[in-house]
Scaffold this motif. Structure first.
Motif, PDB file in Angstrom:
ATOM      1  N   MET A   1       0.834  -1.212   0.000  1.00 28.46           N
ATOM      2  CA  MET A   1       0.000   0.000   0.000  1.00 28.46           C
ATOM      3  C   MET A   1       0.865   1.256   0.000  1.00 28.46           C
ATOM      4  O   MET A   1       0.569   2.224  -0.717  1.00 28.46           O
ATOM      5  CB  MET A   1      -0.932   0.001   1.205  1.00 28.46           C
ATOM      6  N   ALA A   2       1.937   1.251   0.784  1.00 28.06           N
ATOM      7  CA  ALA A   2       2.824   2.416   0.847  1.00 28.06           C
ATOM      8  C   ALA A   2       3.493   2.644  -0.505  1.00 28.06           C
ATOM      9  O   ALA A   2       3.579   3.787  -0.984  1.00 28.06           O
ATOM     10  CB  ALA A   2       3.876   2.219   1.938  1.00 28.06           C
ATOM     11  N   TRP A   3       3.947   1.566  -1.147  1.00 28.94           N
ATOM     12  CA  TRP A   3       4.583   1.678  -2.459  1.00 28.94           C
ATOM     13  C   TRP A   3       3.608   2.246  -3.486  1.00 28.94           C
ATOM     14  O   TRP A   3       3.932   3.174  -4.222  1.00 28.94           O
ATOM     15  CB  TRP A   3       5.114   0.319  -2.911  1.00 28.94           C
ATOM     16  N   TYR A   4       2.408   1.671  -3.530  1.00 34.94           N
ATOM     17  CA  TYR A   4       1.426   2.145  -4.509  1.00 34.94           C
ATOM     18  C   TYR A   4       0.997   3.578  -4.221  1.00 34.94           C
ATOM     19  O   TYR A   4       0.833   4.379  -5.143  1.00 34.94           O
ATOM     20  CB  TYR A   4       0.219   1.215  -4.566  1.00 34.94           C
ATOM     21  N   ALA A   5       0.817   3.925  -2.959  1.00 34.59           N
ATOM     22  CA  ALA A   5       0.439   5.300  -2.614  1.00 34.59           C
ATOM     23  C   ALA A   5       1.548   6.273  -3.016  1.00 34.59           C
ATOM     24  O   ALA A   5       1.281   7.364  -3.534  1.00 34.59           O
ATOM     25  CB  ALA A   5       0.138   5.410  -1.124  1.00 34.59           C
ATOM     26  N   PHE A   6       2.786   5.871  -2.802  1.00 35.42           N
ATOM     27  CA  PHE A   6       3.934   6.699  -3.184  1.00 35.42           C
ATOM     28  C   PHE A   6       3.964   6.912  -4.692  1.00 35.42           C
ATOM     29  O   PHE A   6       4.148   8.036  -5.171  1.00 35.42           O
ATOM     30  CB  PHE A   6       5.224   6.027  -2.696  1.00 35.42           C
ATOM     31  N   THR A   7       3.758   5.837  -5.464  1.00 32.62           N
ATOM     32  CA  THR A   7       3.799   5.981  -6.913  1.00 32.62           C
ATOM     33  C   THR A   7       2.591   6.757  -7.439  1.00 32.62           C
ATOM     34  O   THR A   7       2.709   7.478  -8.419  1.00 32.62           O
ATOM     35  CB  THR A   7       3.906   4.617  -7.628  1.00 32.62           C
ATOM     36  N   VAL A   8       1.449   6.608  -6.780  1.00 28.30           N
ATOM     37  CA  VAL A   8       0.267   7.397  -7.173  1.00 28.30           C
ATOM     38  C   VAL A   8       0.540   8.874  -6.931  1.00 28.30           C
ATOM     39  O   VAL A   8       0.175   9.735  -7.740  1.00 28.30           O
ATOM     40  CB  VAL A   8      -0.997   6.926  -6.433  1.00 28.30           C
ATOM     41  N   ALA A   9       1.213   9.196  -5.818  1.00 28.31           N
ATOM     42  CA  ALA A   9       1.530  10.592  -5.518  1.00 28.31           C
ATOM     43  C   ALA A   9       2.519  11.160  -6.529  1.00 28.31           C
ATOM     44  O   ALA A   9       2.436  12.338  -6.880  1.00 28.31           O
ATOM     45  CB  ALA A   9       2.094  10.702  -4.104  1.00 28.31           C
ATOM     46  N   LEU A  10       3.452  10.330  -7.007  1.00 28.16           N
ATOM     47  CA  LEU A  10       4.436  10.806  -7.981  1.00 28.16           C
ATOM     48  C   LEU A  10       3.843  10.952  -9.371  1.00 28.16           C
ATOM     49  O   LEU A  10       4.102  11.924 -10.070  1.00 28.16           O
ATOM     50  CB  LEU A  10       5.622   9.841  -8.050  1.00 28.16           C
ATOM     51  N   ILE A  11       3.069   9.939  -9.789  1.00 31.21           N
ATOM     52  CA  ILE A  11       2.498   9.928 -11.136  1.00 31.21           C
ATOM     53  C   ILE A  11       1.008   9.628 -11.013  1.00 31.21           C
ATOM     54  O   ILE A  11       0.580   8.477 -11.126  1.00 31.21           O
ATOM     55  CB  ILE A  11       3.175   8.868 -12.026  1.00 31.21           C
ATOM     56  N   PRO A  12       0.194  10.648 -10.754  1.00 30.63           N
ATOM     57  CA  PRO A  12      -1.225  10.399 -10.482  1.00 30.63           C
ATOM     58  C   PRO A  12      -2.062  10.004 -11.696  1.00 30.63           C
ATOM     59  O   PRO A  12      -3.227   9.687 -11.550  1.00 30.63           O
ATOM     60  CB  PRO A  12      -1.708  11.733  -9.902  1.00 30.63           C
ATOM     61  N   SER A  13      -1.490   9.968 -12.880  1.00 26.01           N
ATOM     62  CA  SER A  13      -2.300   9.710 -14.070  1.00 26.01           C
ATOM     63  C   SER A  13      -2.718   8.254 -14.227  1.00 26.01           C
ATOM     64  O   SER A  13      -3.656   7.963 -14.937  1.00 26.01           O
ATOM     65  CB  SER A  13      -1.531  10.151 -15.321  1.00 26.01           C
ATOM     66  N   ASN A  14      -2.031   7.324 -13.585  1.00 23.07           N
ATOM     67  CA  ASN A  14      -2.340   5.914 -13.765  1.00 23.07           C
ATOM     68  C   ASN A  14      -3.221   5.416 -12.619  1.00 23.07           C
ATOM     69  O   ASN A  14      -2.767   5.253 -11.500  1.00 23.07           O
ATOM     70  CB  ASN A  14      -1.050   5.098 -13.840  1.00 23.07           C
ATOM     71  N   GLY A  15      -4.477   5.135 -12.909  1.00 23.62           N
ATOM     72  CA  GLY A  15      -5.410   4.682 -11.881  1.00 23.62           C
ATOM     73  C   GLY A  15      -5.196   3.246 -11.454  1.00 23.62           C
ATOM     74  O   GLY A  15      -5.692   2.813 -10.436  1.00 23.62           O
TER      75      GLY A  15
END
Length: 152
Positions: free
Chosen positions: A107-121
């Motif tokens: 969850m932390a990894w995915y949340a981090f990557t979502v914060a960096l590149i929010p375009s990929n749902g």
């Protein structure tokens, strides 16, 4: 005297299945990152040679060795996912903790990557899957099956 066998709750089976799928994905990504950086990157560099690179942006360039480092991080996590899934299916007490740690890390990894590149749902789905896995782990019958509901 009959030995009391405990039946595996559906939540433990679902959490184990998610761990197996995560392990398979981790193996593919780990091997893919390593192969890309160790095999394909040098081939592309040698093929490009002295061609002008004015059209290559900083976002398109990769740091040499980053794929290998990322891949070598994914592979042990994938193996731990398989081990945790096996423990969940067999009702091992340690599997609850291992799966919880893996879910939180995921969850932390995915949340981090979502914060960096929010375009990929699609990465947001990883956060949701981790949260659902944690929900199943905290269900009373799943905790009891894995020996976490009892105080020794």
């Amino acid at each position: 005297m009959q030995s009391a066998t405990k039946s595996r709750p559906r939540g433990a089976t679902i959490a184990a299945t998610v761990s197996i799928i995560g392990g398979i994905a981790g193996l593919f990504f780990g091997i893919g990152f390593i192969a890309q950086d160790a095999l394909l990157h040098p081939l592309i560099e040698s093929a490009i040679g002295d061609l002008p690179r004015q059209n290559l942006s900083a976002d398109q360039a990769s740091t040499p060795g980053f794929g290998i480092a990322l891949g070598t991080a994914f592979l042990p996590l994938a193996i731990v996912s398989f081990i945790a899934a096996s423990g969940l299916l067999k009702g091992r007490r340690w599997a609850w903790t291992a799966t919880l740690v893996l879910s939180i890390a995921s969850m932390a990894w995915y949340a981090f990557t979502v914060a960096l590149i929010p375009s990929n749902g699609g990465r947001m789905l990883g956060v949701i899957i981790g949260a659902v896995t944690i929900y199943f782990l905290y269900r009373p019958h799943v905790k009891a099956y894995l020996g976490k509901g009892l105080r020794s």
